[in-house]
Design a protein around this motif. Structure first.
Motif, mmCIF file in Angstrom:
data_model
loop_
_atom_site.group_PDB
_atom_site.id
_atom_site.type_symbol
_atom_site.label_atom_id
_atom_site.label_comp_id
_atom_site.label_asym_id
_atom_site.label_seq_id
_atom_site.Cartn_x
_atom_site.Cartn_y
_atom_site.Cartn_z
ATOM 1 N N ALA A 267 14.990 15.531 -6.056
ATOM 2 C CA ALA A 267 15.978 14.527 -5.666
ATOM 3 C C ALA A 267 15.877 14.208 -4.175
ATOM 4 O O ALA A 267 15.935 13.039 -3.765
ATOM 5 C CB ALA A 267 17.386 15.023 -6.008
ATOM 6 N N HIS A 268 15.701 15.244 -3.374
ATOM 7 C CA HIS A 268 15.555 15.046 -1.927
ATOM 8 C C HIS A 268 14.320 14.222 -1.606
ATOM 9 O O HIS A 268 14.372 13.303 -0.770
ATOM 10 C CB HIS A 268 15.476 16.409 -1.232
ATOM 11 C CG HIS A 268 15.108 16.330 0.216
ATOM 12 N ND1 HIS A 268 16.030 16.096 1.217
ATOM 13 C CD2 HIS A 268 13.897 16.462 0.845
ATOM 14 C CE1 HIS A 268 15.415 16.076 2.384
ATOM 15 N NE2 HIS A 268 14.133 16.304 2.198
ATOM 16 N N ALA A 269 13.204 14.509 -2.261
ATOM 17 C CA ALA A 269 11.941 13.823 -1.969
ATOM 18 C C ALA A 269 12.007 12.344 -2.329
ATOM 19 O O ALA A 269 11.334 11.515 -1.694
ATOM 20 C CB ALA A 269 10.794 14.494 -2.729
ATOM 21 N N LYS A 270 12.814 12.006 -3.320
ATOM 22 C CA LYS A 270 12.961 10.590 -3.692
ATOM 23 C C LYS A 270 13.820 9.826 -2.692
ATOM 24 O O LYS A 270 13.625 8.625 -2.479
ATOM 25 C CB LYS A 270 13.563 10.478 -5.085
ATOM 26 C CG LYS A 270 12.639 10.940 -6.205
ATOM 27 C CD LYS A 270 13.332 10.837 -7.566
ATOM 28 C CE LYS A 270 12.396 11.263 -8.683
ATOM 29 N NZ LYS A 270 13.075 11.194 -10.016
ATOM 30 N N ASP A 271 14.778 10.523 -2.075
ATOM 31 C CA ASP A 271 15.693 9.867 -1.136
ATOM 32 C C ASP A 271 15.202 9.895 0.306
ATOM 33 O O ASP A 271 15.511 8.991 1.084
ATOM 34 C CB ASP A 271 17.071 10.559 -1.194
ATOM 35 C CG ASP A 271 17.787 10.316 -2.505
ATOM 36 O OD1 ASP A 271 17.449 9.346 -3.204
ATOM 37 O OD2 ASP A 271 18.690 11.121 -2.839
ATOM 38 N N ARG A 272 14.443 10.887 0.671
ATOM 39 C CA ARG A 272 14.012 11.078 2.054
ATOM 40 C C ARG A 272 12.897 10.099 2.400
ATOM 41 O O ARG A 272 11.821 10.109 1.772
ATOM 42 C CB ARG A 272 13.524 12.517 2.241
ATOM 43 C CG ARG A 272 12.971 12.830 3.613
ATOM 44 C CD ARG A 272 14.035 12.812 4.676
ATOM 45 N NE ARG A 272 13.591 13.505 5.876
ATOM 46 C CZ ARG A 272 14.139 13.316 7.082
ATOM 47 N NH1 ARG A 272 15.150 12.466 7.215
ATOM 48 N NH2 ARG A 272 13.703 13.987 8.118
ATOM 49 N N VAL A 273 13.124 9.236 3.365
ATOM 50 C CA VAL A 273 12.137 8.233 3.770
ATOM 51 C C VAL A 273 11.487 8.675 5.072
ATOM 52 O O VAL A 273 12.171 8.931 6.075
ATOM 53 C CB VAL A 273 12.784 6.852 3.939
ATOM 54 C CG1 VAL A 273 11.751 5.832 4.462
ATOM 55 C CG2 VAL A 273 13.372 6.371 2.624
ATOM 56 N N LEU A 274 10.177 8.771 5.056
ATOM 57 C CA LEU A 274 9.391 9.132 6.239
ATOM 58 C C LEU A 274 8.226 8.169 6.368
ATOM 59 O O LEU A 274 7.534 7.885 5.373
ATOM 60 C CB LEU A 274 8.864 10.568 6.127
ATOM 61 C CG LEU A 274 9.902 11.699 6.202
ATOM 62 C CD1 LEU A 274 9.251 13.026 5.849
ATOM 63 C CD2 LEU A 274 10.516 11.760 7.592
ATOM 64 N N PHE A 275 8.009 7.663 7.571
ATOM 65 C CA PHE A 275 6.907 6.737 7.827
ATOM 66 C C PHE A 275 6.924 5.559 6.860
ATOM 67 O O PHE A 275 5.886 5.091 6.370
ATOM 68 C CB PHE A 275 5.561 7.474 7.757
ATOM 69 C CG PHE A 275 5.481 8.645 8.692
ATOM 70 C CD1 PHE A 275 5.396 8.461 10.072
ATOM 71 C CD2 PHE A 275 5.543 9.943 8.202
ATOM 72 C CE1 PHE A 275 5.333 9.537 10.935
ATOM 73 C CE2 PHE A 275 5.482 11.024 9.063
ATOM 74 C CZ PHE A 275 5.385 10.828 10.430
ATOM 75 N N GLY A 276 8.148 5.090 6.563
ATOM 76 C CA GLY A 276 8.295 3.870 5.801
ATOM 77 C C GLY A 276 8.226 4.001 4.293
ATOM 78 O O GLY A 276 8.237 2.983 3.585
ATOM 79 N N ARG A 277 8.166 5.205 3.765
ATOM 80 C CA ARG A 277 8.158 5.366 2.305
ATOM 81 C C ARG A 277 8.804 6.701 1.924
ATOM 82 O O ARG A 277 8.864 7.617 2.741
ATOM 83 C CB ARG A 277 6.737 5.297 1.753
ATOM 84 C CG ARG A 277 5.798 6.355 2.301
ATOM 85 C CD ARG A 277 4.425 6.260 1.651
ATOM 86 N NE ARG A 277 3.463 7.150 2.276
ATOM 87 C CZ ARG A 277 2.237 7.365 1.825
ATOM 88 N NH1 ARG A 277 1.842 6.740 0.728
ATOM 89 N NH2 ARG A 277 1.410 8.163 2.457
ATOM 90 N N PRO A 278 9.285 6.790 0.671
ATOM 91 C CA PRO A 278 9.895 8.046 0.246
ATOM 92 C C PRO A 278 8.891 9.193 0.302
ATOM 93 O O PRO A 278 7.698 9.003 0.045
ATOM 94 C CB PRO A 278 10.323 7.771 -1.196
ATOM 95 C CG PRO A 278 10.415 6.288 -1.301
ATOM 96 C CD PRO A 278 9.356 5.752 -0.378
ATOM 97 N N LEU A 279 9.394 10.377 0.619
ATOM 98 C CA LEU A 279 8.544 11.564 0.623
ATOM 99 C C LEU A 279 7.864 11.741 -0.732
ATOM 100 O O LEU A 279 6.710 12.168 -0.811
ATOM 101 C CB LEU A 279 9.395 12.799 0.969
ATOM 102 C CG LEU A 279 8.689 14.148 1.025
ATOM 103 C CD1 LEU A 279 7.602 14.162 2.093
ATOM 104 C CD2 LEU A 279 9.709 15.258 1.290
#
Length: 387
Positions: A267-279
């Motif tokens: 769930a975190h990886a889907k919501d966390r945005v890094l460098f312009g895209r989700p983790l």
């Protein structure tokens, strides 16, 4: 049909209707009663004793024992699922149920008399009496054959002296199943709270199993009536038989911890945005998450087959060792990987990964360390004892 991330091989479809009902009931309890409080309990190093009556009312204490002795008559797989769902909440709760059921109620049932079963088992099933299991000693660890605690016969009584260490439930226990050396080999005794010379000291400053109650037991010439001796077994096969029962549950519990970590991190990886895209859209994250799902699926199938073997009376101690070794290693590796994917937030108990990782440091150690189980398998493969 869409697949569940934590059950890619639809292992749940291999369960009976009764087993699924048991799993669902314990899952609801974990979701509604455990998860809202367990992070704070871990922070405060407090066992949530207020949950014990509910655990008992669900039939989770001595679940596999016959109803006449207060149990629910469940099969091995159902008991494994109980352990899995409880440890999805926290290892401390699964440890509590495992000790009460496998290490305390089981030896009274298997090695005790009818009078002892009637005296203790029903109240233990109701959660009115809590038990602990005294085998490990400070100097012995993985080598219980060096046991120094001893009991000497005096007429109709026994005199017990020695100590035990790292005993789950000890500070809250009403009785203790204690194993001691005698002139006739290792024997088990039921000690009751308040016996003269019997004392308990709680272990503080733990960084693992903080939501579990752990202590040391001390015996200073404790007088025990012979009616409290478990006369149905002598020698190390008594306590080792109990440990095999507990290790079976432990082979299921870490699956729950791993599932909790995967669900949270996904769930975190889907919501966390890094460098312009989700983790979750990065190759590195997907590879790690896929590997977690692979290992959880393997562990589920291993535990289920072990459960079916146990129900058929065909499970061997080496198979229990393999499942405990594999599934604990699987879970602790996943918990650590999830903590990494959660980033800095992963070090707090607002998330589950760090708490599970710390707990699993104990789970992978107790009831036989990883190395002990590796050597059990090595001995089975080669015929040579390398202990």
């Amino acid at each position: 049909m869409s697949l569940l991330p934590h059950d890619l091989f639809d292992v749940r479809s291999l369960l009976s209707d009764e087993e699924r009902a048991v799993q669902d009931a314990v899952a609801r309890f974990t979701d509604q009663r455990v998860l809202p409080i367990i992070g704070r309990c871990f922070d405060d190093a407090r066992f949530p004793a207020e949950l014990v009556p509910e655990i008992a009312s669900l039939g989770l204490l001595g679940a596999t024992l016959p109803a006449v002795h207060g149990g629910a008559g469940m099969g091995a797989v159902a008991y494994g699922l109980i352990c899995q769902e409880l440890e999805r909440g926290d290892s401390g709760l699964r440890s509590f149920v495992s000790v009460q059921s496998s290490l305390c109620m089981y030896p009274i049932f298997a090695y005790g008399t009818d009078a002892q079963r009637a005296r203790w088992l029903p109240s233990m099933a109701r959660g009115e009496r809590i038990g602990c299991f005294g085998l490990t000693e400070a100097h012995g660890g993985s080598d219980p054959s060096t046991m120094k605690t001893h009991a000497v016969r005096h007429g109709d009584d026994w005199r017990l002296s020695g100590s035990k260490m790292w005993i789950t439930n000890a500070p809250i226990a009403d009785l203790a199943i204690v194993w001691a050396q005698t002139d006739d080999g290792v024997q088990g005794f039921v000690l009751e709270k308040g016996m003269a010379g019997f004392s308990v000291e709680e272990i503080q400053r733990k960084m693992s199993l903080r939501a579990s109650s752990t202590g040391a037991l001390f015996f200073d010439d404790v007088r025990i009536p012979d009616s409290n001796r478990l006369a149905g077994v002598k020698g190390m096969k008594g306590p080792l038989g109990c440990l095999d029962q507990a290790r079976f549950g432990i082979s299921w519990g870490p699956i729950g911890a791993a599932i909790a970590c995967l669900q949270e991190t996904l769930a975190h990886a889907k919501d966390r945005v890094l460098f312009g895209r989700p983790l979750a859209a990065t190759q590195s994250a997907q590879i790690k998450l896929a590997d977690m799902a692979r290992r959880i699926t393997t562990a589920q199938l291993l535990a289920l087959q072990l459960g079916r073997l146990k129900e058929a009376g065909a499970a061997q101690p080496q198979q229990v060792s393999l499942a405990k070794w594999n599934n604990c290693r699987m879970a602790i590796d996943i918990a650590r990987e999830c903590r990494d994917l959660l980033g800095a937030a992963g070090i707090t108990t607002d998330h589950a990964a760090m708490r599970h990782a710390l707990n699993l440091e104990s789970v992978i150690t107790y009831e036989g360390t990883e190395t002990v189980h590796q050597l059990v398998i090595g001995r089975a493969l080669t015929g040579f004892n390398a202990f």
